[in-house]
Write an enzyme that holds these catalytic residues in place. Structure first.
Site, PDB file in Angstrom:
ATOM      1  N   ASP A   8       0.256  17.319  -2.330  1.00 44.19           N
ATOM      2  CA  ASP A   8       1.693  17.102  -2.071  1.00 44.19           C
ATOM      3  C   ASP A   8       2.611  18.036  -2.850  1.00 44.19           C
ATOM      4  OD1 ASP A   8       0.988  15.074  -0.381  1.00 44.19           O
ATOM      5  OD2 ASP A   8       1.751  13.454  -1.623  1.00 44.19           O
ATOM      6  N   ASP A  40       5.772  13.979  -7.323  1.00 41.56           N
ATOM      7  CA  ASP A  40       6.389  13.147  -6.292  1.00 41.56           C
ATOM      8  C   ASP A  40       7.906  13.095  -6.410  1.00 41.56           C
ATOM      9  OD1 ASP A  40       6.139  11.678  -3.968  1.00 41.56           O
ATOM     10  OD2 ASP A  40       6.107   9.752  -5.004  1.00 41.56           O
ATOM     11  N   ASP A  46      -3.120   2.120  -1.289  1.00 43.69           N
ATOM     12  CA  ASP A  46      -2.018   3.082  -1.319  1.00 43.69           C
ATOM     13  C   ASP A  46      -0.819   2.522  -2.076  1.00 43.69           C
ATOM     14  OD1 ASP A  46      -3.376   4.960   0.291  1.00 43.69           O
ATOM     15  OD2 ASP A  46      -2.741   3.932   2.107  1.00 43.69           O
TER      16      ASP A  46
END
Length: 347
Positions: free
Chosen positions: A177, A140, A321
């Site tokens: 991701d 991330d 989340d």
């Protein structure tokens, strides 16, 4: 995205649970939903698709239903307490197959234990388990899900996962991701290290006889051309295919259209779509968004005429989340959020 606090909390909770009931943490993330600007992508020639027999064998005949999921435990607890109405709502989640997430929050010994526990349960069901690796270095790029292993330890971790899964014919979704984020400013310079690591991880897992899928982003993120460049550089040639919409909310049809375009740019590779929370499509936010709904139930869709191998629940419906819109820490069970997803689809 999973916050650093959420990662630590998930590891502590998982360790305690494993010592008593051998329960694993929930799916630990939610994908960034904004469409990144298209920056130059790595280029390479299209790669050949796997043989029809290899693609057809990826998911077998049945998807694995996790008997240790948070939703399963909550539904059972509600039933035992006499709250049968709420239990019936959560049962709509607990009764469906979901992916098993693996990351650095597990110690090496616990990682082996968790994998073997799920493989044993899947074998008893005659089902194909779906695992998600989520430990890439600089995960991330410093955002909510920051964490991951070091470049020096990442490939050994993948070798450990591959050894534990070898011979199981499991499906592995590699690092959600990890590719789609690379054009973002916060990931500047990351690609030079990440792409070779993921390419090596694909080789390690494929050599163990596992079906592997790489990060294909989603229809609102990168363009098919940009995403295809990253997939090619990350080793899509040795992978079964790619996944889209993980922890996101795009409609199945929009994702099928996007994935078809992406497949055409990477040698007509196969793909899977996360439909866990896309029942109402994109509602304007990625973090516990109001108005979201359960998507259609997971199912194997493999056929000689389609590149879509399966519709999966990769993100676990009912897990938060993050601390937004009334949710607890990322990865924690979010009871009101779970009920809202069920109500959104209709009971």
């Amino acid at each position: 995205m999973r916050t650093a606090i959420g990662i630590l909390l998930g590891a502590v909770v998982a360790a305690a649970a494993l010592a008593t009931t051998l329960a694993t943490p929930s799916a630990p993330r939610a994908a960034t939903a904004s469409a990144a600007s298209a920056s130059p992508s790595p280029t390479a020639a299209p790669t050949p698709s796997p043989s029809p027999s290899a693609a057809a064998a990826a998911f077998g005949k049945r998807l694995y239903l996790d008997p240790y999921s948070d939703a399963r435990r909550v539904a059972d607890r509600l039933t035992a307490s006499g709250d049968t109405a709420t239990a019936a709502m959560i049962e709509q989640i607990a009764s469906q197959p979901t992916a098993v997430w693996l990351g650095e929050w597990y110690s090496p010994a616990m990682l082996d234990t968790v994998i073997q526990r799920h493989l044993k349960a899947a074998a008893a069901q005659g089902a194909t388990p779906v695992f998600v690796t989520y430990a890439v270095p600089d995960r991330d790029c410093g955002g909510y899900s920051a964490g991951g292993l070091t470049p020096a330890t990442y490939l050994d971790w993948n070798r450990r996962v591959a050894a534990a899964l070898s011979g199981s014919r499991a499906v592995v979704l590699i690092e959600p991701d990890s590719l789609s984020m690379l054009p973002s400013a916060k990931c500047a310079g990351v690609a030079d290290v990440r792409l070779p690591l993921i390419r090596s991880a694909v080789g390690i897992l494929a050599a163990a006889g596992l079906s592997t899928y790489l990060d294909g982003g989603n229809a609102r993120w990168l363009t098919p051309d940009v995403q295809a460049g990253y997939l090619t550089s990350a080793g899509i040639a040795r992978a079964t295919g790619f996944f889209t919409n993980v922890s996101n909310f795009d409609t199945t049809q929009s994702e099928r259209t996007y994935a078809g375009k992406l497949s055409s740019r990477v040698g007509w590779k196969h793909f899977v779509i996360d439909v866990s929370r896309n029942g109402n499509g994109w509602t304007g936010g990625w973090c516990n968004p109001p108005g979201a709904a359960l998507g259609q139930n997971p199912q194997i869709t493999q056929s000689p005429t389609s590149k879509l191998d399966a519709l999966l629940w990769v993100k676990h419906p009912g897990t938060s989340d993050g601390q937004c819109n009334g949710g607890p820490a990322a990865g924690a069970w979010f009871e009101s959020g779970a009920e809202a997803l069920v109500r959104g689809r209709g009971q």
